[in-house]
Enzyme design. Structure first.
Site, PDB file in Angstrom:
ATOM      1  N   ASP A  73      23.826  45.611  31.337  1.00 26.29           N
ATOM      2  CA  ASP A  73      24.839  44.731  31.918  1.00 26.29           C
ATOM      3  C   ASP A  73      24.701  43.315  31.375  1.00 26.29           C
ATOM      4  O   ASP A  73      23.627  42.907  30.895  1.00 26.29           O
ATOM      5  CB  ASP A  73      24.789  44.735  33.446  1.00 26.29           C
ATOM      6  CG  ASP A  73      23.461  44.234  34.007  1.00 26.29           C
ATOM      7  OD1 ASP A  73      22.402  44.619  33.478  1.00 26.29           O
ATOM      8  OD2 ASP A  73      23.480  43.454  34.984  1.00 26.29           O
ATOM      9  N   GLU A 135      20.821  44.759  36.094  1.00 26.64           N
ATOM     10  CA  GLU A 135      19.637  43.898  36.114  1.00 26.64           C
ATOM     11  C   GLU A 135      20.015  42.476  36.505  1.00 26.64           C
ATOM     12  O   GLU A 135      19.275  41.800  37.226  1.00 26.64           O
ATOM     13  CB  GLU A 135      18.977  43.894  34.735  1.00 26.64           C
ATOM     14  CG  GLU A 135      17.627  43.159  34.676  1.00 26.64           C
ATOM     15  CD  GLU A 135      17.753  41.668  34.370  1.00 26.64           C
ATOM     16  OE1 GLU A 135      16.747  40.952  34.473  1.00 26.64           O
ATOM     17  OE2 GLU A 135      18.863  41.212  34.009  1.00 26.64           O
TER      18      GLU A 135
END
Length: 390
Positions: A73, A135
């Protein structure tokens, strides 16, 4: 190898994997590359199956090996003044521009480019890829991967988290506790403030208390000179409350975070703030309205990393990277502390500078990608010689 890596990075950057969106298309592309090499992998999903982690093993998965960990991400680009398309890789002046080039698709691209070489090396221990989701919003996805690893009879020996460190070894980072405070007061006409409970006033008193606590830590410690700043920090990031000026605000909430040095427990700081709320604010609030309340919720949290200097992974990494005795510490956080919590020796080391992460026109220097490739090749050479001291 560099040309191959940049081709993969170009593909990875083309997927908008901002944390609020799905990463499944990206994972499908990564899976296709691994399938082409007959490298087995598993996917684990979030509750609504819109996001996935990928865990691949090159070699005998029943033998303790090494995890290469990275997140898929990226942070948002909305409102940032980019001079190029954030999701198109652009090369200029020895730099690669695009969202995620630095943080941290560059590392993932190197891993994927090296996959065939790892496969052909015939190592006695496996190399694992752990690519996770979310994350950036609290190390969420990787927790499922780590929980599964913790159930195994044989856990990995070591983990390298490829966050940008300019290919320097980071053996320690701060932890983080991110909480939201929800204050409920009592609404009323602003001309009669004595008959209501102003939720914004209560929240502001808590924020002021947080600032005083942070100032006390800044003044008196504890301190850890490895970090900048060398103490635990407290930060309020946003606040929302009220409706219009002539109504006593019934609701207010604010979000704060604690970035703690390894020696300090952030929960103790949170507990102190909540005792202040319980003992110094709520009695007066509830004397006016028994519906007044202060509630707390955890938005995200991850532990600090503090891999001991004497841990076996450190001299091995220093030898591979040809670095001196100094080990770095950083104030940002990663999933490294979570791997360390289950007994896996973990360090952070990856291409690029954290100073370029999360910014408009994010970039990684091509030389950093090349340095990461050289590192991977040196690691394989070391493992072929069974030099791993763990």
């Amino acid at each position: 190898m560099l040309k191959h890596t940049l081709k993969i990075l170009e593909e990875l950057i083309s997927f908008d994997t901002t944390s609020c969106y799905s990463n499944l298309a990206l994972m499908e592309a990564i899976g296709a590359r691994l399938d082409a090499l007959n490298i087995p992998f598993e996917l684990s999903f979030n509750a609504d199956k819109t996001k996935a982690n990928l865990f691949a093993s090159i070699g005998d998965a029943s033998v303790a090996g090494i995890v290469l960990s990275g997140h898929t991400d990226v942070v948002p680009v909305v409102g940032q003044p980019w001079s190029t398309d954030p999701f198109t890789l652009v090369e200029r002046d020895g730099k690669l521009f695009g969202r995620g080039t630095c943080d941290m698709k560059g590392f993932i691209a190197v891993c994927l480019a090296m996959a065939e070489s790892i496969q052909q090396a015939g190592l006695d221990i496996p190399i694992h890829f752990a690519f996770s989701y979310d994350e950036e919003v609290g190390c969420i996805g990787v927790r499922d991967v780590i929980a599964e690893l913790n159930t195994r009879d044989v856990k990995p020996l070591a983990c390298i988290v490829g966050e940008p460190t300019n290919m320097k070894i980071v053996s320690a980072h701060k932890g983080m506790l991110d909480k939201t405070c929800h204050v409920t007061g009592c609404a009323g006409h602003s001309s009669l403030p004595n008959q209501g409970v102003n939720a914004i006033y209560a929240a502001s008193k808590l924020i002021n208390q947080l600032q005083e606590m942070g100032d006390e830590i800044k003044q008196n410690g504890p301190f850890d000179a490895r970090f900048e700043p060398p103490y635990t920090t407290v930060h309020v990031g946003n606040i929302q409350g009220g409706t219009v000026v002539n109504i006593i605000p019934q609701q207010c909430e604010f979000e704060y975070e604690i970035r703690n040095i390894p020696a300090q427990d952030p929960q103790l700081i949170a507990d102190e703030l909540e005792r202040f709320a319980e003992e110094s604010l709520l009695p007066d609030m509830q004397a006016i309205s028994d519906k007044s309340d202060i509630q707390w919720s955890v938005h995200s949290a991850f532990p600090a990393l503090d891999t001991p200097y004497e841990a076996a992974i450190n001299p091995w990494m220093k030898k591979i990277l040809n670095q001196g005795d100094d080990l770095s510490a950083v104030s940002y956080g990663t999933e490294a502390g979570l791997f360390s919590e289950i007994g896996i020796e973990t360090i952070v080391c990856g291409p690029g500078s954290i100073e370029q992460a999360h910014r408009p026109d994010e970039y990684v220097e091509i030389s950093e990608i090349q340095a990461c490739i050289v590192f991977m090749e040196s690691m394989l050479s070391s493992l072929k010689k069974n030099d791993l001291p763990i």
